[in-house]
Design a protein around this motif. Structure first.
Motif, mmCIF file in Angstrom:
data_model
loop_
_atom_site.group_PDB
_atom_site.id
_atom_site.type_symbol
_atom_site.label_atom_id
_atom_site.label_comp_id
_atom_site.label_asym_id
_atom_site.label_seq_id
_atom_site.Cartn_x
_atom_site.Cartn_y
_atom_site.Cartn_z
ATOM 1 N N GLU A 180 -53.927 2.092 -2.636
ATOM 2 C CA GLU A 180 -53.660 3.391 -2.021
ATOM 3 C C GLU A 180 -54.487 3.576 -0.747
ATOM 4 O O GLU A 180 -53.991 4.118 0.250
ATOM 5 N N LEU B 34 -57.093 -2.122 -18.140
ATOM 6 C CA LEU B 34 -56.843 -0.769 -17.633
ATOM 7 C C LEU B 34 -57.811 -0.434 -16.496
ATOM 8 O O LEU B 34 -57.410 0.122 -15.466
ATOM 9 N N LEU C 255 -45.763 -2.394 -13.704
ATOM 10 C CA LEU C 255 -47.158 -2.011 -13.492
ATOM 11 C C LEU C 255 -47.433 -0.635 -14.103
ATOM 12 O O LEU C 255 -48.410 -0.429 -14.816
ATOM 13 N N GLU C 256 -46.526 0.318 -13.835
ATOM 14 C CA GLU C 256 -46.709 1.686 -14.313
ATOM 15 C C GLU C 256 -46.608 1.759 -15.832
ATOM 16 O O GLU C 256 -47.400 2.443 -16.485
ATOM 17 N N ALA D 296 -49.700 0.154 -17.438
ATOM 18 C CA ALA D 296 -50.873 1.024 -17.301
ATOM 19 C C ALA D 296 -50.783 2.163 -18.314
ATOM 20 O O ALA D 296 -51.778 2.548 -18.935
ATOM 21 N N GLU E 141 -51.876 13.945 -17.115
ATOM 22 C CA GLU E 141 -51.541 15.364 -17.285
ATOM 23 C C GLU E 141 -50.070 15.642 -17.006
ATOM 24 O O GLU E 141 -49.522 16.633 -17.481
ATOM 25 N N LEU F 138 -47.313 6.421 -15.912
ATOM 26 C CA LEU F 138 -48.427 6.688 -15.001
ATOM 27 C C LEU F 138 -48.166 6.038 -13.650
ATOM 28 O O LEU F 138 -47.816 4.864 -13.572
ATOM 29 N N GLU G 209 -42.909 -6.814 -7.643
ATOM 30 C CA GLU G 209 -43.586 -5.750 -8.370
ATOM 31 C C GLU G 209 -44.796 -5.284 -7.557
ATOM 32 O O GLU G 209 -45.487 -6.106 -6.955
ATOM 33 N N MET H 44 -51.667 0.849 -21.779
ATOM 34 C CA MET H 44 -53.099 0.600 -21.951
ATOM 35 C C MET H 44 -53.877 1.907 -22.041
ATOM 36 O O MET H 44 -54.839 2.019 -22.786
ATOM 37 N N TYR H 45 -53.431 2.881 -21.262
ATOM 38 C CA TYR H 45 -54.108 4.176 -21.277
ATOM 39 C C TYR H 45 -53.960 4.835 -22.657
ATOM 40 O O TYR H 45 -54.935 5.309 -23.239
ATOM 41 N N PRO I 18 -50.498 6.414 -10.581
ATOM 42 C CA PRO I 18 -51.658 7.102 -9.994
ATOM 43 C C PRO I 18 -51.553 7.277 -8.482
ATOM 44 O O PRO I 18 -51.991 8.289 -7.951
ATOM 45 N N ILE I 19 -50.946 6.320 -7.780
ATOM 46 C CA ILE I 19 -50.865 6.418 -6.324
ATOM 47 C C ILE I 19 -49.968 7.580 -5.915
ATOM 48 O O ILE I 19 -50.238 8.284 -4.950
ATOM 49 N N ASP I 20 -48.890 7.789 -6.673
ATOM 50 C CA ASP I 20 -47.997 8.894 -6.349
ATOM 51 C C ASP I 20 -48.433 10.197 -7.023
ATOM 52 O O ASP I 20 -47.687 11.175 -7.031
ATOM 53 N N GLY I 21 -49.632 10.172 -7.610
ATOM 54 C CA GLY I 21 -50.171 11.401 -8.186
ATOM 55 C C GLY I 21 -49.642 11.733 -9.567
ATOM 56 O O GLY I 21 -49.786 12.858 -10.022
#
Ligand SMILES: [Zn+2]
Ligand SMILES: [Zn+2]
Lengths: 256, 201
Positions: free
Chosen positions: A101, A90, B150-151, B154, B123, B114, A56, B157-158, B116-119
């Motif tokens: 990243e 979070l 992980l995604e 996240a 939104e 989500l 993962e 939680m968001y 975030p690393i891949d944008g």
């Protein structure tokens, strides 16, 4: 580059995953000795896969990799640290993703960077232990230093003059702090307050744990974040994607 | 890659098939020649199914599941419990939860998680729509049924933090061992979470 053995071991942090076909994934690993590399995990998206949880993203794992014709192939994987507490926060997850990243964007494949790997593991360990954004600040500054982009913070980067203890221009283009007289030649930048300069100096000699223990006041931490963001943006020529997420998460109202 | 010798219409079909997920150039070629050999009616039915799916399938304005009518049959079903909303990543996940027969509430499809690393930020998902839906009233509990990745975590939680100020109960699925899995090869994270969620025999 010396030829790699047909099968090799690596310990690393899984940076990212992209899916391939029905059941496979290509994972990007950042390890100390192999550097960053990609390999394919066959069948890893099936419920019965033995390697699934060990590969993962945001997991520190020991892997065995076989060289393939196109892509190398994971043959074994074993978790060293799943960063369980970190994943359940979070804020910590957002910080960690941002660090991953940065590593991905600042490195090229197969360049061994054992110091950067140690720095990453320390940062993740500190996030796992419940620390916050200060971990990322130290990580960013040390990453820049390890890759040769350390900002010059002792005196003016242009003329070498000692700097009085007052707010100073930090110029990413010039490569550090710039005195009043040289400002016109600095190519832009941001005026930073004295505590920010002191934190940047402290980060050079402090371990991550020492830096985090300093607990800067929120407005100083905020200013340092913006200043370091300038440096990162200058060297990457863009903002990392995860920055928006970190900011979005910290802007959400917290009541716990 | 279309074969150099293949006539243009076949080459084009091969090219289109090879854009599909999980279809390599070899499979694309096989599919294209299969269509070529198939009866005329079958080929027409396939073509119609392809265009119909884009013309008649829309997203439900309430739950964002794919549907041919708006609101979808699930949202329109008076028998279902409107106080419970199960949040999933993909339309397919709705089918999977429905198949269990154990859930009688409504759904909300985020169309992703989500990353975030891949944008992929909030939104890019139907998260604001979920917030507005819950703000609209009547929802007592939101069940996060995102993937235990992980995604997915996240995302859960968001959403939890976003909905917190509304005083809504936000829960997530218990995480256990996948059936058919082998304890010996289970990763620590899954195993320790499954241990926490252990139950009386
Ligand atoms: Zn100067
Ligand atoms: Zn609906």
């Amino acid at each position: 580059m010396a030829a790699r053995p047909r099968v090799y071991r690596a310990e690393g942090v899984i940076l990212r995953r992209r899916n391939l076909g029905e059941a496979d994934s290509i994972l990007t690993v950042f390890s100390g000795h192999e550097g960053k590399f990609e390999a394919i995990a066959r069948g890893v998206r099936k419920a019965r896969s033995r390697m699934r949880g060990h590969l993962e993203p945001l997991t520190r794992s020991r892997v065995l990799v076989a060289q393939g014709r196109n892509l190398d192939v994971f043959t074994q994987a074993e978790t060293v640290d799943a960063y369980r507490r970190l994943r359940e926060s979070l804020d910590a997850s957002a910080e960690a993703l941002y660090c991953l990243e940065l590593v991905d964007r600042f490195t090229v494949e197969r360049e061994p960077l054992p110091d950067l790997y140690a720095l990453l593991v320390t940062a993740l360990d500190l996030l796992e232990a419940g620390n916050g954004a200060a971990v990322t600040r130290h990580f960013e500054l040390r990453l820049l230093a390890l890759l040769g982009y350390e900002p010059h913070v002792d005196g003016c980067v242009l003329c070498g003059e000692r700097l009085p203890e007052e707010e100073t221009l930090l110029s990413p283009a010039a490569g550090g702090l710039v005195c009043r007289r040289c400002r016109a030649e600095a190519g832009g930048g941001r005026i930073v307050a004295v505590p920010v300069v002191k934190l940047m100096r402290f980060a050079r000699r402090a371990t991550a744990a020492e830096f985090v223990a300093l607990a800067a006041p929120p407005e100083v931490a905020q200013e340092l974040r913006a200043a370091v963001a300038d440096l990162v943006r200058y060297h990457l020529d863009r903002d990392p994607n995860a920055r928006r997420f970190v900011e979005g998460v910290s802007a959400l109202e917290r009541k716990d | 890659m279309p074969e150099a010798g293949a006539p243009e219409p076949i080459a084009r079909l091969i090219q289109e098939f090879s854009k599909l997920p999980g279809i390599g150039p070899k499979s694309a070629q096989r599919l294209a020649y299969h269509v070529l050999r198939a009866p005329e009616d079958d080929a027409r039915a396939l073509a119609r199914a392809l265009t119909d799916v884009k013309e008649h399938v829309v997203l439900c304005d309430t739950c964002f599941n794919i549907t041919v009518r708006n609101p979808c049959t699930l949202c329109d079903d008076e028998q279902r419990d409107r106080s419970l909303v199960c949040v999933v990543e993909q339309p397919l996940d709705v089918l999977v939860v429905e198949r269990t027969g154990g859930f009688r509430g409504l759904y909300h499809v985020l169309h992703g998680s989500l990353n975030p690393i891949d944008g992929v930020g909030p939104e890019q998902l139907r998260i604001q729509e979920l917030l507005r839906r819950v703000e609209g009233g009547g929802v007592v509990e939101v069940i996060m049924a995102t993937n235990p990745s992980l995604e997915g975590e996240a995302t859960s939680m968001y959403v939890q933090r976003l909905l917190q100020p509304l005083g809504i109960r936000v829960t997530r699925l218990a995480r256990g061992l996948p059936s058919g899995a082998d304890i010996e090869y289970m990763d620590d994270l899954t195993l320790s979470r499954a241990l926490e969620g252990r139950q009386e025999l």
